[in-house]
Design an enzyme around this catalytic site. Structure first.
Site, PDB file in Angstrom:
ATOM      1  N   PHE A  37       0.712  -1.172   0.096  1.00  0.00           N
ATOM      2  CA  PHE A  37      -0.040  -0.159  -0.035  1.00  0.00           C
ATOM      3  C   PHE A  37       0.873   1.292   0.145  1.00  0.00           C
ATOM      4  O   PHE A  37       0.469   2.470  -0.475  1.00  0.00           O
ATOM      5  CB  PHE A  37      -0.834  -0.070   1.368  1.00  0.00           C
ATOM      6  CG  PHE A  37      -0.106   0.469   2.571  1.00  0.00           C
ATOM      7  CD1 PHE A  37      -0.080   1.817   2.880  1.00  0.00           C
ATOM      8  CD2 PHE A  37       0.238  -0.427   3.367  1.00  0.00           C
ATOM      9  CE1 PHE A  37       0.596   2.012   3.953  1.00  0.00           C
ATOM     10  CE2 PHE A  37       0.740   0.047   4.590  1.00  0.00           C
ATOM     11  CZ  PHE A  37       1.067   1.118   4.712  1.00  0.00           C
ATOM     12  N   GLU A  56       9.451  -3.983  13.110  1.00  0.00           N
ATOM     13  CA  GLU A  56       9.328  -2.811  12.211  1.00  0.00           C
ATOM     14  C   GLU A  56       7.953  -2.016  12.547  1.00  0.00           C
ATOM     15  O   GLU A  56       6.963  -2.778  12.526  1.00  0.00           O
ATOM     16  CB  GLU A  56       9.090  -3.310  10.733  1.00  0.00           C
ATOM     17  CG  GLU A  56       8.734  -2.185   9.790  1.00  0.00           C
ATOM     18  CD  GLU A  56       8.693  -2.763   8.402  1.00  0.00           C
ATOM     19  OE1 GLU A  56       7.862  -3.778   8.023  1.00  0.00           O
ATOM     20  OE2 GLU A  56       8.978  -1.909   7.370  1.00  0.00           O
ATOM     21  N   SER A  89       5.350  -6.881   3.283  1.00  0.00           N
ATOM     22  CA  SER A  89       5.884  -7.316   4.778  1.00  0.00           C
ATOM     23  C   SER A  89       6.703  -8.408   4.900  1.00  0.00           C
ATOM     24  O   SER A  89       6.659  -9.412   3.791  1.00  0.00           O
ATOM     25  CB  SER A  89       4.925  -7.271   5.470  1.00  0.00           C
ATOM     26  OG  SER A  89       3.839  -8.347   5.198  1.00  0.00           O
ATOM     27  N   LYS A 133      -1.064  -7.152  -9.339  1.00  0.00           N
ATOM     28  CA  LYS A 133      -2.011  -7.378  -8.169  1.00  0.00           C
ATOM     29  C   LYS A 133      -1.642  -6.303  -7.174  1.00  0.00           C
ATOM     30  O   LYS A 133      -0.883  -6.663  -6.327  1.00  0.00           O
ATOM     31  CB  LYS A 133      -2.033  -8.744  -7.846  1.00  0.00           C
ATOM     32  CG  LYS A 133      -3.179  -9.298  -7.013  1.00  0.00           C
ATOM     33  CD  LYS A 133      -3.867  -8.333  -5.758  1.00  0.00           C
ATOM     34  CE  LYS A 133      -3.090  -8.475  -4.472  1.00  0.00           C
ATOM     35  NZ  LYS A 133      -3.254  -7.664  -3.442  1.00  0.00           N
ATOM     36  N   GLU A 141      -4.838  -3.891  -2.108  1.00  0.00           N
ATOM     37  CA  GLU A 141      -6.343  -3.693  -1.882  1.00  0.00           C
ATOM     38  C   GLU A 141      -6.718  -2.334  -1.135  1.00  0.00           C
ATOM     39  O   GLU A 141      -7.911  -1.992  -1.014  1.00  0.00           O
ATOM     40  CB  GLU A 141      -7.310  -4.939  -1.450  1.00  0.00           C
ATOM     41  CG  GLU A 141      -6.839  -5.273  -0.154  1.00  0.00           C
ATOM     42  CD  GLU A 141      -5.426  -6.091   0.003  1.00  0.00           C
ATOM     43  OE1 GLU A 141      -4.702  -5.910  -0.591  1.00  0.00           O
ATOM     44  OE2 GLU A 141      -5.414  -6.812   1.195  1.00  0.00           O
ATOM     45  N   CYS A 161       9.660   2.193   3.464  1.00  0.00           N
ATOM     46  CA  CYS A 161      10.627   0.821   3.774  1.00  0.00           C
ATOM     47  C   CYS A 161      12.033   1.380   3.966  1.00  0.00           C
ATOM     48  O   CYS A 161      12.715   0.669   4.409  1.00  0.00           O
ATOM     49  CB  CYS A 161      10.512  -0.027   2.724  1.00  0.00           C
ATOM     50  SG  CYS A 161      10.909   0.449   1.232  1.00  0.00           S
TER      51      CYS A 161
END
Ligand code: NAD
Length: 497
Positions: A150, A382, A227, A174, A177, A282
């Site tokens: 995301f 994290e 992740s 893909k 979402e 990240c």
């Protein structure tokens, strides 16, 4: 008004037949902004079949024509830069400037993909034996897949499909979402740039769609960013199904601050690199290791971070926006609470922050901990929120030991005025992307994005030459021609055909 997110399958934008509905929300108030009908298994199958069929003709399109599609795409992305950033800001909550940066870093990769002919050049050696030459070509693989997170809904899809497609592959994307409308617009513009039907497919959904892609025999290569837990799962499952996989995962990026560094620059850089984008990067700097007397700067750093005010995407004064979801907010609050319970000194606590009129949003104020130790959960996990953990070391060697003991290796920075200290750091540090007086050392697309250790599973990294290697196969040809045939070929009696 709630929009309906569209898949792009076999050259058509479609609503999708799936019974599973996913609601996309505005992170600033958690109101619905769009609905997804998750792709059915049949729709994923159709997308892969269409990509497979398109590969047959796309791989025969000359490389310079493929590059021209990228040139037109790059031009369109620039024309639509503000529009894309607005869509992106509304669904992620990022500030408008930050959203523009997300789109821009993707455009830079498309620019790089325009250079695909040079990137695909093979190697040649003449006369490897008498009359024998060896040369290599790079050829595309077939259907490639991208599964994206995301936090960069423009940049990360653009890390993947432009280069893969420029190399002659076809691609199934893909995206996350949680913010699917930016990728949808990216795909619309790709069609407008003249990409033939079937070359790019877009399917929306969650684990169910990913699981089909991971196991599908027609999928040759899979790029993932997300992740750690999902990255490990994707890498294991994809390779178990004999696919080429590159999986970029989570991170815990340290910076080391030497006492000879430029104090004001360190403070300015650390503010943006730690809590900017609500820490949902990240490459965010989430741990600052202060060497020796540099620790005396912590109160000033805290004061500077305290001035950062979260706000709405179109608020020019906002330092950053909300977290992506209530679940993300709850997780970060829980980690801050654990940090306090474990005995770290919470210098700035952002748990109670809210923007007036948007109290139901996923806000967290900037948070700073001092005296964090390696055994604390806030150090090991994290956090992916606007939280900076400060640690102390007596020497550069001790700081390097802390950083190298981390299971992650995405990015790191050292702040110093000493060239020898910087060189020692760049040489000894076990992290894939190193900044020297640069807080977020993300390489430009002619290099590659080279995270190490638990931040990356695979071998060839994103964009640059490594991505071209990832999305292609090398064919090596050894050819022998007999000089005696020249006479036959030039003989007047020879007939052709
Ligand atoms: P995520 O792992 O939850 O989701 C990533 C993708 O995987 C999404 O498309 C999602 O639909 C899919 N997915 C989620 N759960 C799945 C499951 N159980 N099985 C199969 N697929 C699944 O990640 P996120 O929360 O969207 O993104 C944030 C994470 O991404 C952070 O950990 C961040 O560090 C990482 N990240 C890493 C890099 C990098 O380059 N190393 C870059 C950006 C983000």
């Amino acid at each position: 008004m709630t929009a309906q997110v569209k898949h792009y399958i076999d050259g058509q934008f479609v609503l999708g037949q799936g019974q599973t509905q996913i609601t996309v929300t505005n992170p600033a108030n958690n109101q619905p902004i769009a609905l997804i009908n998750a792709a059915t298994e049949a729709e994923v199958e159709t997308a892969i079949a269409s990509a497979k069929l398109a590969f047959k003709s796309w791989k025969e399109v000359p490389v310079s024509e493929r590059a021209r599609v990228m040139l037109r795409y790059q031009h369109l992305l620039k024309i639509h830069h503000d529009e894309l950033a607005t869509i992106l800001a509304q669904e992620t909550g990022k500030t408008f400037d930050d959203a523009k940066g997300d789109v821009w870093r993707g455009i830079e990769v498309v620019e790089h993909a325009c250079n695909v002919a040079s990137l695909m050049m093979g190697e040649t050696v003449e006369n490897v034996a008498r009359s024998i030459d060896t040369y290599s070509y790079t050829q595309p693989l077939g259907v490639c897949v991208g599964i994206t997170p995301f936090n960069f809904p423009a940049m990360i899809p653009l890390w993947m499909f432009p280069l893969a497609i420029a190399c002659g592959n076809t691609f199934v994307l893909k995206p996350s979402e949680q913010d699917p409308m930016t990728p949808q617009r990216l795909v619309e513009l790709f069609e407008e740039a003249g990409a033939p039907k079937g070359v790019l497919q877009l399917i929306h959904g969650d684990k169910t769609a990913v699981d089909i892609l991971l196991r599908h025999p027609e999928v040759k290569a899979l790029s993932f960013v997300g992740s750690v837990a999902v990255g490990q799962y994707v890498y294991r499952t994809g390779t178990d199904h004999l696919k080429r996989v590159q999986a970029f995962a989570g991170a815990k990026n340290h910076c080391v601050i030497m006492p000879d560094a430029n104090k004001q620059q360190v403070i300015n850089h650390l503010v943006g690199a730690s809590v900017g984008a609500a820490g949902q990067r990240c490459m965010a700097l989430s741990v600052a290791v202060f060497v020796g007397e540099a620790k005396t700067w912590i109160p000033e750093l805290k004061a500077a971070i305290a001035k950062v005010k979260p706000g709405l995407w179109d608020d020019k004064e906002a330092g950053y926006g909300p977290l992506i979801s209530p679940a993300a907010k709850a997780r970060v609050i829980d980690l801050i609470t654990q940090g306090i319970e474990e005995g770290a000194d919470c210098l700035l606590d952002g748990r109670d922050f809210a923007v007036a009129g948007f109290e139901s949003g996923n806000w967290i104020g900037p948070t700073v901990f001092d005296n964090v130790t390696k055994d604390m959960v806030i150090y090991k996990e994290e956090i992916f929120g606007p939280v900076l953990s400060c640690m102390h070391a007596d020497t550069l060697d001790a700081a390097i030991e802390i950083v190298n003991a981390s299971p992650y290796g995405n990015g790191t920075s050292i702040f110093t005025a000493c060239g020898a200290a910087a060189r020692k750091y760049q040489h000894e540090i076990e992290v894939g992307q190193v900044g020297i007086n640069v807080p977020i050392p993300v390489p430009l697309p002619f290099f590659s994005f080279t995270g190490w250790k638990g931040s990356f599973y695979g071998d060839q990294h994103a964009y640059g030459k490594q991505a071209v290697r990832f999305y292609t196969e090398t064919k090596t040809i050894t050819a022998r021609w007999f000089e005696s045939d020249i006479e036959i070929a030039s003989s007047p009696n020879m007939t052709i055909g």
